[in-house]
Design a protein around this motif. Structure first.
Motif, PDB file in Angstrom:
ATOM      1  N   THR A 282       0.954  -0.989  -0.202  1.00 34.83           N
ATOM      2  CA  THR A 282       0.268   0.019   0.298  1.00 34.83           C
ATOM      3  C   THR A 282       0.890   1.318   0.043  1.00 34.83           C
ATOM      4  N   HIS A 283       2.038   1.338   0.760  1.00 40.86           N
ATOM      5  CA  HIS A 283       2.715   2.365   1.026  1.00 40.86           C
ATOM      6  C   HIS A 283       3.195   3.005  -0.504  1.00 40.86           C
ATOM      7  N   GLN A 284       3.893   1.362  -1.100  1.00 40.19           N
ATOM      8  CA  GLN A 284       3.697   1.722  -3.210  1.00 40.19           C
ATOM      9  C   GLN A 284       3.310   2.774  -3.833  1.00 40.19           C
ATOM     10  N   SER A 285       1.707   1.721  -3.762  1.00 43.87           N
ATOM     11  CA  SER A 285       0.819   1.801  -4.532  1.00 43.87           C
ATOM     12  C   SER A 285       0.063   3.042  -4.370  1.00 43.87           C
ATOM     13  N   ALA A 286      -0.134   3.611  -3.118  1.00 49.49           N
ATOM     14  CA  ALA A 286      -0.649   4.464  -2.558  1.00 49.49           C
ATOM     15  C   ALA A 286       0.551   5.739  -2.904  1.00 49.49           C
TER      16      ALA A 286
ATOM     17  N   VAL B  99      -5.320  15.951  -5.100  1.00 45.24           N
ATOM     18  CA  VAL B  99      -3.687  15.893  -4.761  1.00 45.24           C
ATOM     19  C   VAL B  99      -2.803  15.778  -3.337  1.00 45.24           C
ATOM     20  N   ALA B 100      -3.761  16.344  -2.804  1.00 41.65           N
ATOM     21  CA  ALA B 100      -2.584  16.644  -1.041  1.00 41.65           C
ATOM     22  C   ALA B 100      -3.533  15.878  -0.080  1.00 41.65           C
ATOM     23  N   GLN B 101      -4.417  15.379  -0.728  1.00 44.71           N
ATOM     24  CA  GLN B 101      -5.283  14.474   0.541  1.00 44.71           C
ATOM     25  C   GLN B 101      -4.205  12.956   0.232  1.00 44.71           C
ATOM     26  N   ALA B 102      -3.999  12.158  -1.232  1.00 43.11           N
ATOM     27  CA  ALA B 102      -3.461  11.558  -1.924  1.00 43.11           C
ATOM     28  C   ALA B 102      -2.306  11.264  -1.037  1.00 43.11           C
ATOM     29  N   LYS B 103      -1.435  12.482  -1.104  1.00 35.18           N
ATOM     30  CA  LYS B 103      -0.278  13.184  -0.580  1.00 35.18           C
ATOM     31  C   LYS B 103      -0.518  12.947   0.764  1.00 35.18           C
ATOM     32  N   ALA B 104      -1.521  13.330   1.574  1.00 36.75           N
ATOM     33  CA  ALA B 104      -1.891  13.664   2.850  1.00 36.75           C
ATOM     34  C   ALA B 104      -1.187  11.732   3.864  1.00 36.75           C
ATOM     35  N   PHE B 105      -1.949  11.091   2.875  1.00 36.58           N
ATOM     36  CA  PHE B 105      -2.375   9.658   3.130  1.00 36.58           C
ATOM     37  C   PHE B 105      -0.689   8.970   3.344  1.00 36.58           C
TER      38      PHE B 105
ATOM     39  N   ALA C  47      -7.113   3.286   5.378  1.00 40.28           N
ATOM     40  CA  ALA C  47      -8.637   3.732   5.127  1.00 40.28           C
ATOM     41  C   ALA C  47      -7.560   4.231   3.225  1.00 40.28           C
ATOM     42  N   GLN C  48      -6.869   4.290   2.698  1.00 39.66           N
ATOM     43  CA  GLN C  48      -5.695   4.575   1.777  1.00 39.66           C
ATOM     44  C   GLN C  48      -7.133   4.376   0.665  1.00 39.66           C
ATOM     45  N   ARG C  49      -7.173   2.708   0.891  1.00 36.56           N
ATOM     46  CA  ARG C  49      -8.064   2.292   0.009  1.00 36.56           C
ATOM     47  C   ARG C  49      -9.320   2.915  -0.187  1.00 36.56           C
TER      48      ARG C  49
ATOM     49  N   MET D 239     -10.237   5.593   0.366  1.00 37.98           N
ATOM     50  CA  MET D 239      -9.855   7.145  -0.540  1.00 37.98           C
ATOM     51  C   MET D 239     -10.081   6.611  -2.097  1.00 37.98           C
ATOM     52  N   ALA D 240      -8.853   5.919  -2.422  1.00 40.23           N
ATOM     53  CA  ALA D 240      -8.183   6.399  -3.794  1.00 40.23           C
ATOM     54  C   ALA D 240      -9.586   5.413  -4.603  1.00 40.23           C
ATOM     55  N   GLY D 241     -10.180   4.154  -4.313  1.00 41.92           N
ATOM     56  CA  GLY D 241     -10.941   3.830  -4.777  1.00 41.92           C
ATOM     57  C   GLY D 241     -12.471   5.211  -5.056  1.00 41.92           C
ATOM     58  N   GLU D 242     -12.520   5.570  -4.376  1.00 43.53           N
ATOM     59  CA  GLU D 242     -13.451   6.665  -4.744  1.00 43.53           C
ATOM     60  C   GLU D 242     -13.711   8.113  -5.520  1.00 43.53           C
ATOM     61  N   LEU D 243     -11.964   8.356  -4.671  1.00 42.42           N
ATOM     62  CA  LEU D 243     -12.021   9.982  -5.345  1.00 42.42           C
ATOM     63  C   LEU D 243     -11.340   9.575  -6.825  1.00 42.42           C
ATOM     64  N   TYR D 244     -11.087   8.070  -7.483  1.00 41.06           N
ATOM     65  CA  TYR D 244     -10.569   8.075  -8.703  1.00 41.06           C
ATOM     66  C   TYR D 244     -11.290   7.993 -10.170  1.00 41.06           C
ATOM     67  N   PRO D 245     -12.628   7.693  -9.425  1.00 42.73           N
ATOM     68  CA  PRO D 245     -13.747   8.089 -10.694  1.00 42.73           C
ATOM     69  C   PRO D 245     -13.324   9.702 -11.342  1.00 42.73           C
TER      70      PRO D 245
END
Ligand SMILES: Cc1cc2nc3c(=O)[nH]c(=O)nc-3n(C[C@H](O)[C@H](O)[C@H](O)COP(=O)(O)OP(=O)(O)OC[C@H]3O[C@@H](n4cnc5c(N)ncnc54)[C@H](O)[C@@H]3O)c2cc1C
Length: 470
Positions: free
Chosen positions: A273-277, A317-323, A350-352, A354-360
Motif C-alpha cells: 500500500t505504501h508503494q501504490s499510494a 492531490v493533497a489528500q492522496a499525498k497526506a495519506f 483507509a487509503q484504499r 479514499m483512492a477507490g472513491e476519488l479516482y472516478p
C-alpha cells in the motif's frame, strides 16, 4: 543487485508461454503487443545509472524497496525511490518491480508467520526475498481465484509438488521474471488443496499466460496514444497445467490460515500500500496537471466555477499525498521491532477507501472541464501532416493559447488518460486492485479507530442527563 534495462530485457527472452489474440508470442521484447511497455519497464532500471537518481533509488547497489525498513527515515527514503519510478510512467505502471519487492521485504520482516501447523515455509520465504533482492528481480503476483478451478495441488513428490488450475488478473505478469501464486482472501478451512503459496519463473513448463487485449498494439502512434502505446502493463489469466514447483519455492502448503496470514500478519500488504499510494498520488498529480493545461487551452481557467473545480482536484492531490505522509508518520514496529517498522495500518487501509472513491470522481471532473474538444480530435497525427487537411486543422483546431498541433497533442494525451479503453481499465484498476469495497470496508471496521470514536461520543452522552441545567 540492480540490473540494467538491457539485462532485464534479455532475461525476458526465455521462451515463456504467452498467448495474445490467438497467437503464441515468441518474444515479448519484440512483439508489437508488448515491446514498448517492456522497454518502459527496462527504462526504470536504467534510471539507477543516473548519478542524481542512483542514491535515491538504491542502497548498497539494491533498490530500496527490497530492504526491510528499520526506521521512519527508511520509510521516507523508500517512498522517495517509489516516487521516482511512479513519475517515470506518470503513475500508469502499477506493478513496477518495487511493488512485489516491498511485499517480499514484508515477508522477510516476519518469516515466523510462514511456520504453519503442518508445513514450515519460513526458510523459503527468506530465500524468496533474497533471490528477488540479489537478482533485482521483477515479480508479479496472482492472488485472485477464478469462479472455478483455482490453482490447487494435484500431486506431491519427494522433490516438490505439481499444481493445476488458474488465477485471474495477473497484472504485469508477462513482463515479470517470476510469479508469486497465492490467495489473499480467507479460504474455507477444508480448502486445503488450494491453500498454498509459491513463486516460480515465468518460463516454468506448463505455465501459460493468456493476455488481455494489448492497448499498446492498437495504439496508432505515440503522438496519438502517448500512454497506452508505452505504459500498457497488461493483465493476464494464469493457467497452470501440471506445473512442477520444487519444495524450496513453496512458501505455504495445505494451510488455509497461514496462506492468508502471510499477507496480513507480516507487513507485506502494508508495504504494497505504501508503494501504490505513492503511485496513486503521482497519478493524481499528473491528471490534475492535465486539467490545468486543458482549462488554460480552453481559456476557462479563470472562470470562478472552473477555478473551484481545479481547487477541488488540487485538494484531492493533497489528500492522496497526506495519506502517504500520514502512513509513514504513524509507523508501527513489526514483531516488537525485530522485523523493523511498517507504515501505520489504520491509515494505510483507509487509503484504499479514499483512492477507490476519488479516482472516478477526478476523472469525471476533468472530462467535464475538457468539454467536447476531448472527442473532436483528428483520427491521427497524420491529418496534421496532410497537405490538404493539415492547413485546415491548423486554421480551425487551435486556440488563442495553443497552436492546433499543441492542442491536439494535449487533448490526445488527455483522452488516452481519461476516456480511452486504456483509461477505462485504469479506472477499474484503481477501484479494485486493492480488493473489492465489501472486503476493505469491512476490514476498516476492525482497523479503524472505532473504540476511540465511540468513547468520544460516549463521553458527550455521559456528560449530561435529564437533570442537567444549562
Ligand atoms: C485492472 C485490475 C488489475 C488487477 N491486478 C491483480 C493482480 O495483479 N493480482 C491479483 O491477484 N489480483 C488482481 N486484480 C484482482 C482484484 O484484486 C480483484 O478484482 C478484487 O479483489 C475483487 O475480486 P473479484 O474480481 O474476484 O471480484 P468478485 O468477488 O467477483 O466480486 C465482483 C463484485 O461483486 C460484488 N460482490 C461480490 N461479493 C460481494 C459481497 N460478499 N458483498 C457485496 N458485494 C459483493 C462487488 O461489487 C465486487 O466488486 C486486479 C483487478 C483489476 C480490475
Amino acid at each position: 543487485m540492480t540490473r540494467s534495462g538491457q539485462e532485464y530485457l534479455e532475461a525476458l527472452r526465455d521462451g515463456r508461454e504467452i498467448w495474445l489474440d490467438g497467437e503464441r508470442v515468441k518474444d515479448v521484447t519484440t512483439h508489437p503487443g508488448f515491446r514498448s511497455s517492456a522497454a518502459s519497464f527496462a527504462r526504470l532500471l536504467d534510471l539507477a545509472a543516473e548519478p542524481a537518481l542512483r542514491p535515491v533509488l538504491l542502497r548498497g547497489g539494491v533498490h530500496r524497496a527490497y530492504a526491510v525498513p528499520r526506521s521512519y527515515e527508511d520509510l521516507v527514503a523508500r517512498r522517495r525511490a517509489y516516487k521516482v519510478w511512479a513519475e517515470a510512467s506518470y503513475g500508469f505502471l502499477g506493478r513496477t518491480p518495487d511493488h512485489m519487492a516491498s511485499g517480499a521485504a514484508g515477508f522477510a520482516a516476519r518469516p515466523g508467520v510462514f511456520t504453519g501447523a503442518g508445513f514450515d515455509g519460513a526458510e523459503q520465504a527468506l530465500a524468496f526475498h533474497r533471490r528477488l533482492a540479489e537478482g533485482g528481480l521483477h515479480c508479479a503476483f496472482t492472488l485472485t481465484n477464478p469462479a472455478e478451478e483455482a490453482v490447487r495441488v494435484v500431486a506431491e513428490r519427494d522433490d516438490g509438488i505439481v499444481v493445476c488450475g488458474a488465477k485471474t488478473v495477473g497484472t504485469g505478469a508477462v513482463f515479470a521474471d517470476e510469479i508469486l501464486v497465492g490467495t489473499i482472501e480467507p479460504l474455507a478451512p477444508d480448502a486445503v488443496e488450494q491453500a498454498l503459496t509459491f513463486s516460480v519463473p515465468v518460463d516454468t513448463p506448463g505455465l501459460k499466460l493468456i493476455s488481455r487485449t494489448s492497448y499498446e498494439q492498437h495504439a496508432r502512434s505515440v503522438f496519438d496514444q502517448p500512454l497506452s502505446s508505452r505504459f500498457d502493463e497488461n493483465d493476464a489469466l494464469l493457467v497452470c497445467e501440471d506445473v512442477f514447483v520444487p519444495w524450496e519455492r513453496v512458501l505455504t502448503y495445505r494451510d488455509p490460515a497461514t496462506t492468508a496470514a502471510i499477507w496480513w500478519e507480516t507487513p507485506a500488504y502494508l508495504n504494497f500500500t505504501h508503494q501504490s499510494a505513492t503511485r496513486f498520488w503521482t497519478k493524481l498529480e499528473f491528471l490534475t496537471g492535465l486539467a490545468v493545461l486543458i482549462t488554460r487551452s480552453n481559456g476557462t481557467e479563470r472562470l470562478p466555477a472552473v477555478a473551484q473545480a481545479l481547487g477541488r482536484l488540487l485538494g484531492m492531490v493533497a489528500q492522496a499525498k497526506a495519506f502517504v505522509l500520514a502512513a509513514e508518520a504513524s509507523w508501527e514496529e513489526v514483531d516488537g521491532g525485530r522485523g523493523g517498522v511498517r507504515p501505520g495500518q489504520e491509515i494505510s487501509f483507509a487509503q484504499r477507501i479514499m483512492a477507490g472513491e476519488l479516482y472516478p470522481r477526478a476523472v469525471q471532473d476533468i472530462r467535464l472541464l475538457a468539454g467536447g474538444a476531448l472527442v473532436q480530435l483528428p483520427a491521427s497525427g497524420r491529418d496534421l501532416l496532410h497537405p490538404e487537411v493539415g492547413p485546415l486543422l491548423r486554421r480551425y483546431a487551435g486556440t488563442p493559447e495553443d497552436t492546433a498541433e499543441e492542442r491536439i497533442k494535449l487533448l490526445k494525451l488527455a483522452w488516452d488518460a481519461l476516456g480511452s479503453e486504456f483509461a477505462g481499465r485504469h479506472e477499474q484498476y484503481e477501484r479494485l486492485y486493492q480488493g473489492a469495497p465489501h472486503v476493505y470496508l469491512t476490514m476498516q471496521t476492525r482497523a479503524g479507530a472505532a473504540d476511540d470514536c465511540e468513547s468520544l461520543a460516549r463521553a458527550c452522552l455521559d456528560g449530561y442527563d435529564l437533570g442537567t441545567v444549562r
